[in-house]
Design an enzyme around this catalytic site. Structure first.
Site, PDB file in Angstrom:
ATOM      1  N   LYS A  61       0.746  -1.218  -0.195  1.00  0.00           N
ATOM      2  CA  LYS A  61      -0.072   0.024  -0.044  1.00  0.00           C
ATOM      3  C   LYS A  61       1.019   1.120   0.013  1.00  0.00           C
ATOM      4  O   LYS A  61       0.450   2.392  -0.242  1.00  0.00           O
ATOM      5  CB  LYS A  61      -0.928  -0.174   1.240  1.00  0.00           C
ATOM      6  CG  LYS A  61      -2.010  -0.955   1.259  1.00  0.00           C
ATOM      7  CD  LYS A  61      -3.044  -0.849  -0.052  1.00  0.00           C
ATOM      8  CE  LYS A  61      -4.265  -1.843   0.440  1.00  0.00           C
ATOM      9  NZ  LYS A  61      -5.336  -1.563  -0.615  1.00  0.00           N
ATOM     10  N   SER A 310       1.642  -9.693  -0.180  1.00  0.00           N
ATOM     11  CA  SER A 310       1.183  -8.322  -0.474  1.00  0.00           C
ATOM     12  C   SER A 310       1.222  -7.540   0.932  1.00  0.00           C
ATOM     13  O   SER A 310       1.542  -6.447   1.021  1.00  0.00           O
ATOM     14  CB  SER A 310      -0.095  -8.131  -0.769  1.00  0.00           C
ATOM     15  OG  SER A 310      -1.069  -9.026   0.250  1.00  0.00           O
TER      16      SER A 310
END
Length: 420
Positions: A61, A310
């Protein structure tokens, strides 16, 4: 006050992703793409891992958040930004907003793990807990944005966010140009959409596989037309999104080969495999890509692929629980219940039998007051450590040979599941 918006999704292409890469250069980690030979042996595929858990806030992110924040005007920056997130996006926005001197407000669901709330607060953001999930948090964030004139930094449904996440694909192809496939966790779709755009432009033959939690299969349901029912009881809370993005859905539909669903046991096994085989800490969403390989290994056997790890923001208590459950699942920790006579020396006999069999006693709980055993009897609950399932069965067999009635327990202190 009108909420700031960006260009439509049709404006997202390789040019925008390459421009995003220039924005983040030297400001986020250029994470490694590493070979994973032990996972290759386990799955039958040639496996590489893109380690986005090594970003400063421990998830991918950072990329999209910085690209978006770098785009706001001076007047917008003075007023500030607002984001809605269950954790990783919140931390990324808070961290980069502080670096850029932009006030940040983050709306998080009320039941967000404490560690993610604390980490976001540590970056100086104003935290507002609202709603049971991301949808409710988003509703509150939009209200506040309109009241204060704040720029919304959406976690996935924004062209700049999508372009920022797509920079991962540029790095992956530089590191391993002859890949056949990438396997990507999917929630709202920002990560997979950006990467699919870049890969389709640079290597259209490369297959893009998405992976969602079966507990919240919103992207899969949107593509198949099925009704979606989401449960909050998933380890993959980072991809537990009730609805995919309006911008991301058509991109995924056009460019992604398949969306797979993985269940909770597969996610647990993937977290344990990454930790034990690669010494990598992954959160549930981050481990979803490996969970897909463990669920359907025949679909990936012989392929050269990259798993997108991720994020690594898993609560330490939850990680400890998952590891212990994994050891129990593999038969390396076994919980037993013995019915014994309440006489001196019995505990010593049990310990001696287990010791000579090579098992290690981890916990003991001795009870005399249960009504389902004789008054002169007792139950003895044991947690033992063994090499594997075969070794555990050998230890149990020795106890039974010595006259003890042995039952397996489903977890420590759990229900009896029968002899062995």
């Amino acid at each position: 006050m009108t909420v700031t918006t960006q260009a439509p999704a049709s404006h997202i292409g390789l040019e925008q992703i390459e421009a995003a890469r220039e924005v983040i250069k030297g400001r986020v980690v250029r994470t490694p793409t590493i070979a994973a030979p032990k996972l290759s042996e386990l799955t039958g595929a040639e496996v590489y891992i893109k380690c986005e858990n090594l970003q400063f806030t421990n998830s991918f992110k950072d990329r999209g958040a910085l690209v978006k924040l770098a785009s706001v005007s001076e007047s917008e920056a003075r007023r500030g930004v607002i984001a809605m997130s269950a954790g990783n996006h919140a931390q990324a926005v808070a961290y980069h907003a502080r670096r850029l001197g932009i006030p940040a407000t983050i709306v998080m669901p009320e039941h967000t793990p404490f560690v993610k709330v604390a980490n976001t607060e540590a970056f100086g953001a104003e935290i507002i807990l609202s709603g049971s999930g991301l949808y409710e948090a988003q509703t509150r964030a939009v209200e506040i944005a309109e009241q204060r004139g704040l720029v919304i930094v959406h976690p996935y449904d924004d062209p700049l966010i999508i372009a920022g996440q797509g920079t991962i694909a540029l790095e992956v192809l530089e590191d391993v140009p002859d890949l056949d496939m990438i396997v990507v966790p999917v929630g709202g779709g920002g990560l997979i959409a950006g990467n699919a755009i870049a890969l389709h432009a640079l290597k259209p033959s490369l297959a893009v596989i998405g992976v969602s939690s079966a507990a919240c299969p919103s992207m899969h349901a949107a593509l198949t037309g099925e009704a979606v029912v989401c449960s909050e009881q998933t380890l993959a809370d980072g991809i537990a999104v009730k609805a995919p993005g309006k911008l991301t859905l058509p991109i995924v539909k056009a460019l992604v080969s398949r969306i797979m669903l993985v269940d909770e046991p597969a996610i647990e096994r993937a977290i344990c495999a990454l930790l034990t085989s690669q010494k990598i800490v992954a959160e549930g969403a981050g481990a979803a890509s490996l969970a897909a390989l463990l669920t359907e290994p025949e679909q990936f056997r012989g392929r050269k692929l990259c798993l997108y790890l991720s994020g690594g923001n898993i609560d330490p208590r939850m990680l400890a629980s998952v590891v212990v459950r994994g050891l129990e699942r593999d038969g390396k920790i076994v919980s037993l219940r013995l019915t014994i006579t309440d006489q001196p020396g019995v505990l010593g006999r049990v310990a001696t039998i287990l010791g000579t069999s090579g098992a290690n006693i981890l916990e003991v709980f001795h009870r005399r007051t249960l009504l389902d055993v004789p008054a002169r009897g007792a139950t003895l609950d044991l947690m033992i450590e063994t090499k594997d399932k075969a070794h555990a069965l050998q230890a149990i067999s020795k106890l039974e040979t010595e006259g003890f009635q042995v039952s397996r327990l489903e977890g420590w202190g759990g229900r009896v599941i029968g002899a062995r």
